[in-house]
Design a protein around this motif. Structure first.
Motif, short mmCIF file in Angstrom:
data_model
loop_
_atom_site.label_atom_id
_atom_site.label_comp_id
_atom_site.label_asym_id
_atom_site.label_seq_id
_atom_site.Cartn_x
_atom_site.Cartn_y
_atom_site.Cartn_z
N ARG A 155 18.94 -17.31 12.61
CA ARG A 155 17.82 -17.48 13.53
C ARG A 155 18.09 -16.87 14.92
NH1 ARG A 155 17.16 -22.81 11.02
NH2 ARG A 155 15.21 -22.82 9.83
N GLN A 156 19.34 -16.88 15.37
CA GLN A 156 19.61 -16.35 16.70
C GLN A 156 19.43 -14.84 16.76
OE1 GLN A 156 23.74 -16.86 17.91
NE2 GLN A 156 24.40 -16.84 15.76
N GLN A 157 19.40 -14.17 15.61
CA GLN A 157 19.17 -12.72 15.58
C GLN A 157 17.74 -12.35 15.16
OE1 GLN A 157 22.75 -13.47 14.87
NE2 GLN A 157 22.66 -12.73 16.98
#
Length: 381
Positions: A210-212
């Motif tokens: 999710r952070q990417q």
């Protein structure tokens, strides 16, 4: 047609909805009290069909082979209008998306337009569309040939606040399973292949992914089966997973990345992965600007107040199979408020807000506004 004549038609539509208000509210409350989930809306489809038949519509149940779909039609004019009724509920939450109000409001709009069909040169169709909450009922109907000859398709969806333009995500719904090998968790753990561990690995991988991911995408889901006994290595697990993006093209790329996370779970544990779509993807929404402008003017005239854009932006991160309809015919999908804040769609408190005075006003306003919008659009042609 003069402004005076148009105003008279709008008053007639308002009068028709007002006259049916007791029955419309009763229909909404009945649907709310008896929620049925996707593809199981047998009573709901029957109640909606009965209300339309009583209003002079010719009703076709089981429309195009879908047991809980229906078509109700009246008028023979050259302009064909389609109004969408949704009536499925959410598992465990009931009508926490307000489909009881959608169905009753759609019936009200249909009754109002039926009374004006000859004056406006309309063929009025009300579609009962099952399984919006994940089953893609409208997509099934499109594939069977529905909607394609409509001059305008419309519906109004309950929300905490009023938002004119819908901008829902495209979404894919997938059913995910892992199959492993059961074994005694204490005596013979090395004989097992842990299907639950596969799901844990996949969810950790998705959480890190999710952070990417782009900020305008979403990935979320639930594990529905995790095992059967704490002293038995889980041999079978299941879950339901959704991915959302701004277009089908972006969605396809996102799905590939999420799929690799699930494959990682299988690789790490030795379990066998199966991913099966629950429906075809829901498309993003394409708004007919002319009809939306008419709806917006009428809503303001009706006394509705649209939300601040920051709040509206949050509302527009949902998805709907009405998006697929909007890709083949002109369509609108505005949201109408039930004054539920701080509670929002898909919360039990929102379900509670879909009955009562604010909900009744939203229902009746939605019916009138859809009718008024059709009057304006037809008169512009």
């Amino acid at each position: 047609m003069s402004d005076t004549e148009r105003a008279a038609l709008k008053r007639a539509a308002d009068h028709r909805v007002t006259g049916a208000s007791t029955a419309l509210v009763a229909l909404s409350e009945t649907l709310h009290a008896h929620p049925e989930t996707a593809w199981e809306e047998h009573r709901a489809a029957g109640w909606v069909g009965e209300a339309l038949a009583d209003g002079g519509f010719t009703v076709t149940p089981g429309y195009l082979g879908l047991d809980t779909a229906l078509l109700a039609e009246v008028g023979t004019g050259p302009t064909t209008i389609g109004i969408m009724a949704e009536y499925d509920a959410l598992p465990g939450l009931g009508h926490a998306c307000g489909h009881n109000l959608i169905a009753a409001g759609t019936v009200g709009a249909g009754l109002a337009l039926a009374a004006l069909a000859d004056d406006l040169g309309l063929t009025v169709r009300v579609y009962g569309t099952p399984a919006e909450e994940g089953g893609g009922g409208k997509i099934e109907l499109i594939d069977a040939g529905a909607f394609r000859d409509l001059d305008l398709a419309l519906m109004v969806h309950p929300a905490p606040v009023d938002v004119a333009e819908a901008r829902p995500f495209a979404v894919a719904h997938n059913h995910v399973t892992y199959d492993g090998v059961s074994a005694h968790a204490a005596a013979y753990p090395d004989h097992g292949v842990n299907a639950n561990d596969a799901f844990v690995v996949a969810q950790v991988a998705i959480g890190l992914l999710r952070q990417q991911l782009p900020a305008d995408t979403r990935v979320h889901g639930i594990q529905t089966v995790g095992g059967y006994a704490p002293n038995a290595i889980p041999e079978h697990t299941e879950g339901r997973w959704y991915t959302r993006a701004n277009s089908l093209e972006q969605l396809e790329e996102l799905e590939q990345r999420v799929r690799r996370c699930f494959e990682a779970g299988a690789l790490a544990t030795g379990a066998t992965l199966h991913v099966v779509p629950e429906s075809k993807p829901y498309d993003a929404f394409r708004t007919d600007e002319r009809a939306l402008a008419a709806y917006t003017r009428n809503a303001v005239d009706r006394g509705r107040v649209f939300a601040d854009p920051a709040v509206a932006g949050r509302m527009n991160r949902a998805s709907t199979d009405m998006g697929n309809v909007s890709q083949i015919v002109p369509a609108i999908h505005p949201y109408i408020g039930v004054d539920s804040l701080p509670y929002t769609n898909h919360q039990k408190e929102f379900a509670a807000a879909c009955v009562g005075p604010a909900a009744e006003r939203a229902l009746l306003d939605a019916a009138v506004l859809m009718a008024w919008t059709v009057i304006d659009v037809v008169q512009q042609d």
